[in-house]
Enzyme design. Structure first.
Site, PDB file in Angstrom:
ATOM      1  CG  ASP A 187       1.308  -2.071   8.489  1.00 13.46           C
ATOM      2  OD1 ASP A 187       0.570  -1.072   8.469  1.00 13.46           O
ATOM      3  OD2 ASP A 187       0.910  -3.227   8.273  1.00 13.46           O
TER       4      ASP A 187
ATOM      5  NE  ARG B 154     -29.652  13.831  26.867  1.00 14.76           N
ATOM      6  CZ  ARG B 154     -30.910  13.438  26.840  1.00 14.76           C
ATOM      7  NH1 ARG B 154     -31.416  12.902  25.733  1.00 14.76           N
ATOM      8  NH2 ARG B 154     -31.680  13.575  27.884  1.00 14.76           N
TER       9      ARG B 154
ATOM     10  CB  CYS C 159      -7.799  -5.317   5.532  1.00 13.57           C
ATOM     11  SG  CYS C 159      -6.597  -4.014   5.368  1.00 13.57           S
TER      12      CYS C 159
ATOM     13  CD1 TRP D 232     -33.186  11.726  22.579  1.00 15.07           C
ATOM     14  CD2 TRP D 232     -31.360  13.014  22.434  1.00 15.07           C
ATOM     15  NE1 TRP D 232     -33.490  12.964  23.100  1.00 15.07           N
ATOM     16  CE2 TRP D 232     -32.380  13.774  23.028  1.00 15.07           C
ATOM     17  CE3 TRP D 232     -30.114  13.617  22.249  1.00 15.07           C
ATOM     18  CZ2 TRP D 232     -32.209  15.100  23.436  1.00 15.07           C
ATOM     19  CZ3 TRP D 232     -29.939  14.934  22.645  1.00 15.07           C
ATOM     20  CH2 TRP D 232     -30.976  15.660  23.228  1.00 15.07           C
TER      21      TRP D 232
ATOM     22  CE1 TYR E   8     -35.167   9.430  14.468  1.00  9.45           C
ATOM     23  CE2 TYR E   8     -36.285  11.470  13.856  1.00  9.45           C
ATOM     24  CZ  TYR E   8     -36.329  10.169  14.337  1.00  9.45           C
ATOM     25  OH  TYR E   8     -37.526   9.610  14.657  1.00  9.45           O
TER      26      TYR E   8
ATOM     27  NE  ARG F  70      -0.622   5.349 -13.648  1.00 13.91           N
ATOM     28  CZ  ARG F  70      -0.816   5.966 -12.494  1.00 13.91           C
ATOM     29  NH1 ARG F  70      -0.827   5.278 -11.375  1.00 13.91           N
ATOM     30  NH2 ARG F  70      -0.976   7.268 -12.461  1.00 13.91           N
TER      31      ARG F  70
ATOM     32  CB  ALA G   5      -0.948  -0.013   1.196  1.00 13.68           C
TER      33      ALA G   5
END
Lengths: 465, 465
Positions: free
Chosen positions: B295, B454, B47, B446, B438, B74, B13
């Protein structure tokens, strides 16, 4: 100390959340709480009505978060079917009328007042619009009336007027019940809460689901059949300038406007949309002892800085919480919204937050837009489906202005990432470094929102000053 | 102008994202890019290996984002099966060895160097650990070897050592293949990337799925059967201090450590975890022409301010992007991580971001914790399932420190809301006002994250100074 008297007008989300929160903070001998609700139900999820109509949810009981009995058990004097008809602010009292008991009127005094009168559906003044078979879906009472019509109706054709949130959700509900559904939308695309290019994706998907979606359709009236009821019979078709759409049932999904008739008559301050104006503690401007919240107020849009009317249960609940805390002697504020909304029609998820192009322009902002197509999961993972993310960023500063998403499972709630970023005032370049959850069943290695942020970062740079 | 020479060590990667991005910015006559990879594959999703093993994904081709041929097309000179065995920084060259061609060695000069050597799986030094039938799952080559064992194995019993991300994902994969799975975990609970109370929820759910999960299990060795292969036969059981677990196949999921043998030998700066130390542009500290990412590096934890090692494909890709931009003459930085991770075992979703209790303590922070149980959707909506959200907030300031989530569909990615809030340095009280999406199919009125915020706000207040 004398007992203070709190009167609440409207017994749904805001009103009863305020009552509950105030009761938590103040005992009955300190604060007497009386709430008036003109309907049969209290503290319910109006947002759940489409799913009740569609048969996915048993209603109406399942949609009621807390019953009248439960409120009363907590020393809240809740009066159902009692309509407030006048606010007398000078003398600190409200006039109410019994809806089921011969219309008996009486005055109730208050020291503190909470206005939670909600919104009323837009109902254009057109011939036949009040005919039997034409339904709004704003309250549980509306939902019950619609279900009665559906149960009694022998036909199978439904016309939904309006392709906004309620319109598309009702289209899904009626499809589930086996109806042939036609949705008539005045705008160029369904979901005018999205930019037209994103609305076009919704249109395409709705057509593929077998929902006939007519764009640019200006409804001119409702035709009624021969009938014995006084004033004409039941709805049998909806007409537009160009055509006639047969309908055994008609559902109006044209959005809502703030229900502030009482407030206006009492001279309380209203904004451009007709919603009440409050401060950050949800206190009505200029009135120390009156609070208002939910669908009857305007809120601050934190992105544009403008006031706007946003009717949404989640805000209504937050407002109630804030009001209850302040009325009860605590402290809380509602800073505003960023304009987040999410919905679905069948398996299509539709979401937005922040500003659309037209809203950004109206706010005087210059911006770039990008749209990317990515997948909800790693491309190779089962169930990976395409999703589109559109992003607006301010020119020069690169500040995120808005995100719109159309996709399938897992697409819609991704808008929350942008909602938090908007609240924090992030730039799209800052967003490219966000540490979002990654694993193949949940996301490609670059989350679609990050892909959009990268492209938007380049667009801001390319646009220069 | 002479052509600059960029050499990349490691073709997964980070290395290949850096190569691609640098190539986008610089033409072949400006920058020659050579990448060495010791494995057979390049630019792949490690993964995805558990899903390949589990049969949900066709591998290995589907897991390869870009093939060697595509890179070469490329103008990236990619050499597979070519291992870098020495870095000669003084003379600006690397020594490589052909793995498939008689071990031929040669030197390659560089002007700029990218180290993307990844991580290696932890493999405890225990008797039998190298026996046939004992597998790591770090590379596509590892995945292929494991699949060969599974295809050849007549048995149906699997032991997974370690109940972290890889461990639980491999448990699911083996269950899908019809194995009886036992997971051995040294800690008191599975998923030691969560606090023990949240790990206990994972343990409970795994047991309910029929995955035997043994806690506090210290593995002492692997027993092998009689066999004709030199050095003993295949793995037949895993032993702990207390018991013996029969196994037809053994999978090691003990996490990884940075692969920095080469860097250490060359005297490059390493952190406490053994990862390379870089600046914000991913340049190795004190070395203007050497970059490192993925990594094999340590990254800044933006919540604790400490350095840590986080092996995750999404960071590796971001690092590659940043390195490629800087190597190519552009500008980009990687500010750090907030420690977000998400995983699943069957239908259980597990997520975290920010700090665990032990991490917050180690960082010298004082904090409150709350845990709430809510539902992923409106409680009345079909498919509503319970989810648990744990939240840590700093005392006095109320700053969000971390969130852990264990739930079902739609639970895991909610951690992203907290990841953005952590990045923005929000307090839990600020979070209570977040405008999250929502609608009943997506969330209760909520959102569970707001419910936790909260409760955390109240806990901060109650905790006082």
């Amino acid at each position: 100390m004398a007992t203070e008297r709190l009167v609440i007008v409207g017994g749904d989300a805001t009103g009863m959340a305020a009552a509950s929160q105030a009761r938590r903070l103040r005992k009955p001998d300190e604060l007497a709480i009386t709430a008036f609700e003109r309907g049969h139900y209290t503290s319910y999820s109006a947002c759940g009505i489409p799913y009740w109509v569609g048969g996915e949810v048993d209603g109406p009981d399942a949609l009621i978060a807390r019953t009248a009995q439960e409120h009363r058990a907590r020393d809240i004097d809740l009066r159902l079917r009692r309509e407030v008809t006048e606010l007398d602010l000078d003398r600190g009292r409200v006039l109410t009328r019994e809806l089921d008991d011969g219309g008996r009127e009486s005055w109730t005094g208050f020291d503190k007042l909470v206005l939670a009168t909600g919104a009323r559906p837009r109902r254009p003044d057109l011939p036949g619009i009040d005919a039997p078979g034409v339904h709004g879906v704003q309250t549980l009472d509306d939902g019950r009336a619609l279900l009665d019509t559906l149960d009694a109706s022998p036909g199978r054709r439904a016309v939904v007027v309006g392709a906004g949130y309620i319109g598309v959700e009702m289209a899904e509900a009626l499809i589930r019940r086996g109806y042939e559904v036609t949705v008539l939308e005045q705008s160029a695309q369904p979901m005018s809460t999205l930019d037209p290019d994103m609305g076009a994706l919704v249109h395409e998907a709705m057509c593929a689901m077998g929902i006939e979606t007519v764009r640019g359709a200006t409804v001119t009236g409702v035709l009624t059949g021969e009938g014995s009821a006084p004033g004409g019979g039941r709805a049998r078709a909806v007409t537009t300038k160009d055509a006639e759409y047969p309908a055994d049932v008609v559902v109006l999904g044209l959005g809502v406007r703030p229900e502030t008739t009482l407030a206006a008559a009492a001279g309380l301050p209203l904004g451009a949309s007709g919603g009440l104006l409050t401060d950050l503690a949800m206190r009505v401007r200029g009135h120390d002892h009156i609070w208002a919240g939910g669908d009857c107020v305007e809120v601050r849009d934190l992105v544009s800085g403008q006031l706007r009317h946003v009717a949404l249960g989640t805000h209504a609940n937050k407002h109630g919480q804030v009001i209850g805390a302040n009325v009860g002697g605590g402290y809380a504020t509602f800073p505003g919204v960023v304009g987040t909304a999410v919905s679905k029609v069948c398996d299509l998820e539709i979401a937005r937050t922040g500003l659309l192009e037209r809203e950004a322009r109206a706010a005087g902002l210059r911006f770039v837009t990008v749209t990317v197509e990515a997948t909800n999961r790693a491309g190779y993972y089962p169930g990976a489906r395409p999703m589109h993310v559109k992003m607006l960023a301010e020119r020069r500063t690169g500040r995120l202005l808005g995100v719109q998403i159309v996709g399938r499972e897992g697409a819609g709630k991704r808008v929350d990432v942008a909602a938090v970023a908007l609240t924090a005032g992030m730039t799209v370049e800052q967003m490219t470094a966000l540490d979002l959850g990654y694993a193949p069943p949940f996301s490609p290695v670059w989350d679609p929102v990050l892909v959009a942020a990268r492209k938007a970062t380049a667009a801001v740079r390319d646009a220069g000053a």
